[in-house]
Scaffold this motif. Structure first.
Motif, mmCIF file in Angstrom:
data_model
loop_
_atom_site.group_PDB
_atom_site.id
_atom_site.type_symbol
_atom_site.label_atom_id
_atom_site.label_comp_id
_atom_site.label_asym_id
_atom_site.label_seq_id
_atom_site.Cartn_x
_atom_site.Cartn_y
_atom_site.Cartn_z
ATOM 1 N N SER A 81 0.814 -1.227 0.000
ATOM 2 C CA SER A 81 0.000 0.000 0.000
ATOM 3 C C SER A 81 0.837 1.263 0.000
ATOM 4 N N THR A 82 2.142 1.120 0.314
ATOM 5 C CA THR A 82 3.025 2.285 0.353
ATOM 6 C C THR A 82 4.339 1.946 -0.316
ATOM 7 N N ALA A 83 4.753 2.767 -1.264
ATOM 8 C CA ALA A 83 6.024 2.582 -1.955
ATOM 9 C C ALA A 83 7.090 3.450 -1.322
ATOM 10 N N CYS A 84 8.344 3.038 -1.508
ATOM 11 C CA CYS A 84 9.438 3.857 -1.007
ATOM 12 C C CYS A 84 9.595 5.084 -1.882
ATOM 13 N N SER A 85 10.409 6.023 -1.419
ATOM 14 C CA SER A 85 10.555 7.286 -2.147
ATOM 15 C C SER A 85 11.143 7.081 -3.537
ATOM 16 N N SER A 86 12.101 6.123 -3.685
ATOM 17 C CA SER A 86 12.713 5.893 -4.999
ATOM 18 C C SER A 86 11.693 5.340 -5.978
ATOM 19 N N CYS A 87 10.925 4.349 -5.548
ATOM 20 C CA CYS A 87 9.925 3.754 -6.440
ATOM 21 C C CYS A 87 8.797 4.726 -6.759
ATOM 22 N N ARG A 88 8.470 5.595 -5.781
ATOM 23 C CA ARG A 88 7.429 6.578 -6.048
ATOM 24 C C ARG A 88 7.886 7.584 -7.090
ATOM 25 N N SER A 89 9.165 7.972 -7.035
ATOM 26 C CA SER A 89 9.661 8.963 -7.988
ATOM 27 C C SER A 89 9.727 8.405 -9.401
ATOM 28 N N ARG A 90 10.050 7.076 -9.521
ATOM 29 C CA ARG A 90 10.114 6.488 -10.864
ATOM 30 C C ARG A 90 8.809 5.804 -11.264
ATOM 31 N N LYS A 91 7.785 5.894 -10.351
ATOM 32 C CA LYS A 91 6.460 5.349 -10.615
ATOM 33 C C LYS A 91 6.519 3.873 -10.983
ATOM 34 N N ALA A 92 7.238 3.119 -10.168
ATOM 35 C CA ALA A 92 7.399 1.669 -10.393
ATOM 36 C C ALA A 92 6.857 0.908 -9.199
ATOM 37 N N ARG A 93 6.597 -0.396 -9.421
ATOM 38 C CA ARG A 93 6.075 -1.227 -8.339
ATOM 39 C C ARG A 93 7.166 -1.450 -7.302
ATOM 40 N N CYS A 94 6.798 -1.347 -6.055
ATOM 41 C CA CYS A 94 7.747 -1.513 -4.949
ATOM 42 C C CYS A 94 7.392 -2.776 -4.189
ATOM 43 N N SER A 95 8.408 -3.466 -3.676
ATOM 44 C CA SER A 95 8.146 -4.694 -2.915
ATOM 45 C C SER A 95 7.570 -4.400 -1.537
ATOM 46 N N GLY A 96 7.722 -3.161 -1.069
ATOM 47 C CA GLY A 96 7.133 -2.782 0.210
ATOM 48 C C GLY A 96 7.985 -3.124 1.406
ATOM 49 N N THR A 97 9.124 -3.792 1.181
ATOM 50 C CA THR A 97 10.025 -4.096 2.290
ATOM 51 C C THR A 97 10.993 -2.943 2.490
ATOM 52 N N ALA A 98 11.683 -2.974 3.587
ATOM 53 C CA ALA A 98 12.673 -1.927 3.858
ATOM 54 C C ALA A 98 14.023 -2.598 4.171
ATOM 55 N N PRO A 99 15.012 -2.590 3.284
ATOM 56 C CA PRO A 99 14.945 -1.950 1.966
ATOM 57 C C PRO A 99 14.185 -2.808 0.971
ATOM 58 N N CYS A 100 13.663 -2.190 -0.077
ATOM 59 C CA CYS A 100 12.916 -2.924 -1.083
ATOM 60 C C CYS A 100 13.880 -3.581 -2.074
ATOM 61 N N ASP A 101 13.350 -4.430 -2.949
ATOM 62 C CA ASP A 101 14.185 -5.174 -3.889
ATOM 63 C C ASP A 101 14.952 -4.248 -4.818
ATOM 64 N N TRP A 102 14.284 -3.193 -5.298
ATOM 65 C CA TRP A 102 14.937 -2.279 -6.242
ATOM 66 C C TRP A 102 16.101 -1.548 -5.569
ATOM 67 N N CYS A 103 15.866 -1.032 -4.374
ATOM 68 C CA CYS A 103 16.915 -0.287 -3.686
ATOM 69 C C CYS A 103 18.069 -1.203 -3.290
ATOM 70 N N THR A 104 17.757 -2.470 -2.948
ATOM 71 C CA THR A 104 18.817 -3.413 -2.618
ATOM 72 C C THR A 104 19.672 -3.715 -3.831
ATOM 73 N N LYS A 105 19.014 -3.941 -4.973
ATOM 74 C CA LYS A 105 19.736 -4.276 -6.202
ATOM 75 C C LYS A 105 20.630 -3.133 -6.644
ATOM 76 N N HIS A 106 20.172 -1.862 -6.490
ATOM 77 C CA HIS A 106 20.935 -0.726 -6.989
ATOM 78 C C HIS A 106 21.656 0.029 -5.880
ATOM 79 N N ASN A 107 21.695 -0.590 -4.691
ATOM 80 C CA ASN A 107 22.452 -0.019 -3.574
ATOM 81 C C ASN A 107 22.016 1.429 -3.287
ATOM 82 N N LEU A 108 20.688 1.599 -3.118
ATOM 83 C CA LEU A 108 20.121 2.920 -2.836
ATOM 84 C C LEU A 108 19.556 2.965 -1.419
ATOM 85 N N ALA A 109 19.510 4.157 -0.844
ATOM 86 C CA ALA A 109 18.871 4.341 0.468
ATOM 87 C C ALA A 109 17.359 4.223 0.295
#
Length: 651
Positions: free
Chosen positions: A33-61
């Motif tokens: 129900s809530t995306a992280c700031s990175s996924c919200r800015s790129r308007k992509a689906r977020c895994s919802g975990t902290a850190p999410c899959d996208w941020c983990t893969k690209h080494n982002l906060a």
């Protein structure tokens, strides 16, 4: 295709023992129900975990703001509480604006205009206004002097359907004529109201020349000036129902006061120099002051007006002749101005029982004629086609009627000699004869005839005629016969005063049927008041009762718009009590509502009026104060200390 091939395309038969689908062995997919700031800015689906899959893969906060989740109950509750808090702050701000004095209200307005946050406004209201109610009540009548370069602008209001459909008769600019507002639509609205309801009855301005110069927006104009414009706008506010017509919308007594104060400022800046616009502005401002219940100041303006008129004639006589066109326009404007101020000041002198301050103009009567290009009268703001106004015929007849009144006022109120009873009796007979001759000589376009549309100013002309008959008859009877003024058969009121009072009530009914009762010229206040005072002593007659009820309804309408009408209606109510007169039962609800909604606990606030109580003048009520403010102060039983303080400020 062979039968063997066809068989291969068939689905296998279901087994008797059902086999669970392969996906049933996987954990259920969680809805995010809530995306992280990175996924919200790129308007992509977020895994919802902290850190999410996208941020983990690209080494982002990875940062997740749960307050942005509109589906969480805690956040919905927090949002509701925030909105309720904002609503509470706005409600308290509005309450502070309504109840604060002038000084504190302006401080709050300045804070709002500085783009302060709601939290800052809340602190201001809590810390500086909540504990200042006592001080506010002491300051609310104060006039705070402001520098000349301070500009107060009326905020624009939310438009309603009626206002969106408003089509002013005259489109004129607000600038450079007034500092009060820059709203061209509102100024056009007021100018149209003035020339519809006020100017048409007691004209002192050449309408066409004024509108032409106002549209030109040049301060060097001969027939328009900031002083004249603001005086007209102040007078016109009484006919408007817009919130901008009030200086403070929650205070009905401030209707037009912002333009009135601006007109006074502009007059002071003219530094005694008399022009056509100056004389016209003083005429309008003196009338406006009287209608606001400040006629003690209004008479000061009339004294200045008499001097300004003489100065204008002297100045123009020394002015070198200009082009033929300009000369004809100037002469036309001067003729309308001088006759207009003569008509207005004589009407005031007659109503207030004062000596005339202005002499009859040396200019000839305004001509009576029917031109093809005669100005039209428009029933603004109702809308509809313009009607032939017959303004030249009207002004000619009103001028000749005024000369009759002038003779009466000069005899009775010159202040130097007291006329003998025989002189008063002879003057009353002469006035009665002249009035009948005047009525017989009326142009057909000014007569009251069935089947014709009668314009408001024509109705006003006939009401003035009957008001003169009442006043002359009553005052002459009181002077000659005293307490026994009605004992003589030739002075019976049924044939004189009461008959004219009923006629005025009938003319008001005509106005109501044609133009409604919500708007009528301010001059009607005088006709209505004198008629009601006259009818008070004869309410045992059903015809008089019916007329009194109709006039009471009209007087109550006027009391909502003009302070002087509010005061005169209260005086009628108190006079009836003093005389022991039982007013018609049909008026009980009207007076009850008047006391509660219009007069209130502070009905005399700002009322500085020497308007005479007609019952005291004619002897129907004895041993009482004749001036309105003193009569009300005595009979209303209200502490007048605050009013005396206000009078010192105004004078």
């Amino acid at each position: 295709m062979t039968s063997e091939q066809r068989q291969r395309l068939l689905a296998p038969a279901a087994s008797k023992d059902p086999v669970p689908p392969p996906s049933s062995s996987l954990p259920p997919q969680r809805k995010v129900s809530t995306a992280c700031s990175s996924c919200r800015s790129r308007k992509a689906r977020c895994s919802g975990t902290a850190p999410c899959d996208w941020c983990t893969k690209h080494n982002l906060a990875c940062r997740i703001d749960e307050s942005t989740d509109s589906r969480r109950k805690i956040n919905i509750k927090r949002r509701i509480e925030s909105l309720e808090g904002d609503c509470d702050v706005l409600t308290r701000i509005l309450e502070s604006l309504r109840n604060s004095g002038v000084t504190r209200m302006r401080s709050l307005l300045q804070l709002i205009r500085s783009n302060a946050s709601l939290e800052e406004l809340r602190l201001f209201v809590d810390d500086r206004l909540a504990n200042a109610r006592t001080l506010d009540s002491a300051l609310e009548d104060d006039e705070v002097p402001m520098p000349d370069d301070t500009v107060f602008k009326i905020p624009r209001r939310v438009m309603d359907i009626k206002r969106l459909a408003d089509q002013p008769v005259f489109r004129v600019p607000a600038k450079p004529w007034t500092r009060v507002t820059d709203d061209d639509d509102f100024v056009s609205h007021l100018i149209s109201l003035y020339f519809t309801w006020r100017h048409s009855c007691f004209p002192c301005i050449d309408r066409d020349l004024f509108i032409r110069d106002m549209r030109a927006a040049k301060l060097s104009s001969l027939f328009c000036s900031p002083f004249l414009v603001n005086a007209v706008l102040a007078d016109a506010c009484a006919y408007s129902d817009y919130a901008e017509a009030y200086e403070y919308p929650s205070d009905p007594s401030t209707r037009g006061t912002h333009f009135y104060q601006e007109a006074k400022r502009c007059f002071e800046q003219e530094d005694g120099y008399s022009t056509i616009a100056t004389v016209q502005g003083l005429t309008v401002l003196s009338t406006c002051a009287c209608l606001m219940g400040k006629d003690r100041r209004g008479w000061i303006y009339q004294g200045q007006l008499a001097f300004a008129a003489k100065e204008l004639e002297r100045t123009l006589a020394l002015t070198p002749p200009g082009p033929v066109t300009d000369k004809s326009e100037t002469e036309r404007a001067i003729g309308v101005t001088l006759w207009g101020l003569y008509i207005t000041t004589i009407a005031h002198a007659f109503a207030y029982q004062k000596p005339p301050l202005v002499e009859r103009p040396r200019y000839p009567y305004p001509p009576s004629c029917h031109d093809d290009d005669s100005p039209l009268w428009h029933p603004y703001p109702q809308g509809g086609d313009g009607l032939e106004g017959h303004f030249k015929c009207y002004l000619n007849s009103l001028s000749s009627l005024t000369t009759i009144v002038d003779e009466w006022c000069t005899l009775l109120f010159d202040g130097f000699t007291k006329p003998a009873l025989d002189e008063i009796r002879d003057m009353a007979k002469k006035a009665d004869r002249l009035l009948l001759e005047w009525e017989m000589a009326l142009q057909p376009c000014l007569r009251i005839e069935s089947g014709r549309v009668i314009l408001p100013h024509v109705l006003c002309l006939h009401m003035y005629y009957h008001d003169i008959r009442i006043t002359v008859t009553e005052l002459a009877g009181a002077a000659v016969y005293g307490a026994d003024k009605w004992s003589s058969p030739d002075r019976h009121p049924a044939h004189m005063s009461l008959s004219s009072a009923r006629q005025i009530a009938w003319l008001m009914d005509v106005h109501r049927s044609l133009w409604g009762i919500d708007l009528f010229p301010a001059s009607h206040i005088q006709w209505i008041t004198v008629s009601m005072f006259t009818l008070l002593g004869a309410l045992d007659d059903p015809a008089n009762q019916e007329a009194f009820v109709a006039l009471t309804a009209a007087a109550k309408v006027a009391a909502r718009r003009w302070p002087i009408a509010k005061g005169t209606l209260r005086a009628i109510q108190l006079t009836a009590r003093k005389m022991g007169v039982r007013m018609p039962p049909e008026t009980d609800a009207l007076f009850l509502d008047f006391e509660k909604e219009i007069w209130g606990a502070r009905g005399r606030k700002g009322l500085r009026s020497l308007y005479p109580n007609f019952a005291v003048l004619t002897g129907s009520l004895r041993d009482e104060e004749v001036e309105l403010d003193k009569f009300l102060e005595k009979e209303d039983g209200v502490d007048a200390s605050d009013l005396e303080e206000q009078e010192e400020i105004e004078l």
